[in-house]
Design a protein around this motif. Structure first.
Motif, PDB file in Angstrom:
ATOM      1  N   HIS A   1      46.855  21.482   1.571  1.00  0.00           N
ATOM      2  CA  HIS A   1      46.912  20.022   1.601  1.00  0.00           C
ATOM      3  C   HIS A   1      46.663  19.576   0.161  1.00  0.00           C
ATOM      4  CE1 HIS A   1      45.854  20.915   5.877  1.00  0.00           C
ATOM      5  NE2 HIS A   1      46.726  19.936   6.077  1.00  0.00           N
TER       6      HIS A   1
ATOM      7  N   VAL B   1      41.598  12.740   3.337  1.00  0.00           N
ATOM      8  CA  VAL B   1      42.463  13.908   3.520  1.00  0.00           C
ATOM      9  C   VAL B   1      41.603  15.107   3.899  1.00  0.00           C
ATOM     10  CG1 VAL B   1      44.148  15.432   2.434  1.00  0.00           C
ATOM     11  CG2 VAL B   1      44.085  13.007   1.799  1.00  0.00           C
ATOM     12  N   LYS B   2      41.848  15.660   5.052  1.00  0.00           N
ATOM     13  CA  LYS B   2      41.062  16.793   5.544  1.00  0.00           C
ATOM     14  C   LYS B   2      41.505  18.084   4.861  1.00  0.00           C
ATOM     15  CE  LYS B   2      39.702  19.123   9.841  1.00  0.00           C
ATOM     16  NZ  LYS B   2      39.898  19.186  11.322  1.00  0.00           N
ATOM     17  N   ASP B   3      40.508  18.905   4.472  1.00  0.00           N
ATOM     18  CA  ASP B   3      40.757  20.230   3.902  1.00  0.00           C
ATOM     19  C   ASP B   3      41.696  20.197   2.690  1.00  0.00           C
ATOM     20  OD1 ASP B   3      39.187  21.449   5.883  1.00  0.00           O
ATOM     21  OD2 ASP B   3      40.889  21.559   7.263  1.00  0.00           O
ATOM     22  N   CYS B   4      41.542  19.189   1.856  1.00  0.00           N
ATOM     23  CA  CYS B   4      42.434  19.088   0.699  1.00  0.00           C
ATOM     24  C   CYS B   4      42.050  20.112  -0.371  1.00  0.00           C
ATOM     25  CB  CYS B   4      42.436  17.679   0.131  1.00  0.00           C
ATOM     26  SG  CYS B   4      40.853  17.096  -0.479  1.00  0.00           S
TER      27      CYS B   4
ATOM     28  N   CYS C   1      52.877  17.824  -5.097  1.00  0.00           N
ATOM     29  CA  CYS C   1      51.643  17.663  -4.330  1.00  0.00           C
ATOM     30  C   CYS C   1      51.769  16.461  -3.390  1.00  0.00           C
ATOM     31  CB  CYS C   1      50.453  17.477  -5.269  1.00  0.00           C
ATOM     32  SG  CYS C   1      50.036  18.964  -6.218  1.00  0.00           S
ATOM     33  N   ARG C   2      51.013  16.474  -2.306  1.00  0.00           N
ATOM     34  CA  ARG C   2      51.118  15.386  -1.325  1.00  0.00           C
ATOM     35  C   ARG C   2      50.458  14.111  -1.829  1.00  0.00           C
ATOM     36  NH1 ARG C   2      52.637  15.036   3.851  1.00  0.00           N
ATOM     37  NH2 ARG C   2      52.975  17.279   3.934  1.00  0.00           N
ATOM     38  N   HIS C   3      49.367  14.262  -2.591  1.00  0.00           N
ATOM     39  CA  HIS C   3      48.633  13.111  -3.108  1.00  0.00           C
ATOM     40  C   HIS C   3      48.335  13.345  -4.586  1.00  0.00           C
ATOM     41  CE1 HIS C   3      48.133  12.178   1.136  1.00  0.00           C
ATOM     42  NE2 HIS C   3      47.559  13.352   1.312  1.00  0.00           N
TER      43      HIS C   3
ATOM     44  N   HIS D   1      56.491  12.139  -0.903  1.00  0.00           N
ATOM     45  CA  HIS D   1      55.817  12.187   0.388  1.00  0.00           C
ATOM     46  C   HIS D   1      55.561  10.760   0.881  1.00  0.00           C
ATOM     47  CE1 HIS D   1      54.831  16.311  -1.083  1.00  0.00           C
ATOM     48  NE2 HIS D   1      55.031  16.586   0.192  1.00  0.00           N
TER      49      HIS D   1
END
Length: 286
Positions: A152, A192-195, A237-239, A257
């Motif tokens: 993530h 964001v979980k588990d980033c 990357c997503r963020h 994304h």
């Protein structure tokens, strides 16, 4: 025709190209880039840069003396020293978004940084294509991209370099500080979980030593590759947590994304100067 003056590193050159490309498309005329400022001796007044847009799939035409003569009848070395109000058909950016941008008629010479998506948001699809790298990334970059696809991923860009070592750059921009990065990572971890934080920097050794709070960090080291390499990884990357840097700005803006979260520093400039026009739509500014 549209001619745009290139200044700064890859990120700034992308802003300048994007604004020029948007205006050229609007009027259906060719776009040229003027590289003379990049090739001049900075004499310590600013950081020396080189033309870097050829790393991307841009439609490059380089302006020569015949194109530049359209604007003041002199050669391009004289044009480099021009003052905006004394030369015909020159549009200077000024401070913030220039509302006259879409009213000018070609031929026009663009002199500025054009750091606002308002200048080129209408051609986003064109820029997504043209701001992709030429050729394949190296082996090291491919390894990092594989890690990004398995996580993530949140990019963190830490720009030090001339923001620390060059007095002019430090005085104009300055380093946003570790407090900004700690606050940004804390915020993103609530969303964001588990980033996994992928750290990009021109001083990775400093980042390894100082970004030492709780979290999963991957320190990306592709310094032997082109500037477009890290840009491509950041946008994958997503963020994104960006620096007060046009380079990571583009990494965030090119991120496709749909649920992306972008965090940017409120103090974009060290000096008191408006920066509201710089941030992208729906970005968090802290």
């Amino acid at each position: 025709m549209i001619v745009v003056k290139l200044m700064g590193g890859l990120g700034n050159q992308m802003f300048q190209y994007a604004a020029g490309r948007a205006l050229a498309i609007k009027h259906n005329v060719p776009l040229y880039v003027d590289e003379s400022f990049l090739k001049a001796d900075p004499n310590g007044a600013y950081t020396q840069r080189k033309p870097e847009l050829a790393q991307l799939k841009t439609k490059l035409r380089t302006a020569g003396s015949s194109e530049l003569a359209t604007f003041d009848g002199r050669n391009f070395f004289d044009l480099l020293l021009m003052r905006e109000k004394s030369v015909k058909n020159v549009l200077a950016e000024g401070d913030g978004f220039n509302t006259e941008f879409f009213n000018v008629q070609p031929p026009v010479y663009l002199d500025g940084f054009w750091q606002s998506e308002a200048y080129f948001k209408a051609i986003r699809d064109v820029l997504l294509e043209e701001f992709s790298p030429v050729g394949e990334s190296g082996t090291k970059a491919q390894e990092y991209l594989s890690l990004i696809k398995q996580a993530h991923p949140v990019s963190i860009h830490v720009r030090r370099g001339d923001y620390i070592s060059n007095a002019a750059a430090a005085g104009f921009h300055g380093f946003p500080g570790l407090g900004y990065y700690r606050k940004a990572t804390d915020l993103i971890q609530t969303q964001v979980k588990d980033c996994v934080f992928f750290v990009f920097s021109d001083d990775i050794a400093w980042c390894r030593e100082n970004l030492n709070w709780p979290g999963k960090f991957v320190f990306v080291d592709t310094k032997s590759e082109l500037a477009a390499t890290d840009l491509c990884l950041m946008k994958s990357c997503r963020h994104n947590i960006i620096a007060n840097s046009s380079y990571s700005w583009w990494g965030a803006w090119l991120n496709q994304h749909p649920d992306k979260k972008v965090i940017a520093p409120r103090n974009w400039f060290a000096a008191s100067r408006s920066s509201d026009h710089i941030y992208g739509y729906n970005w968090s500014v802290i």
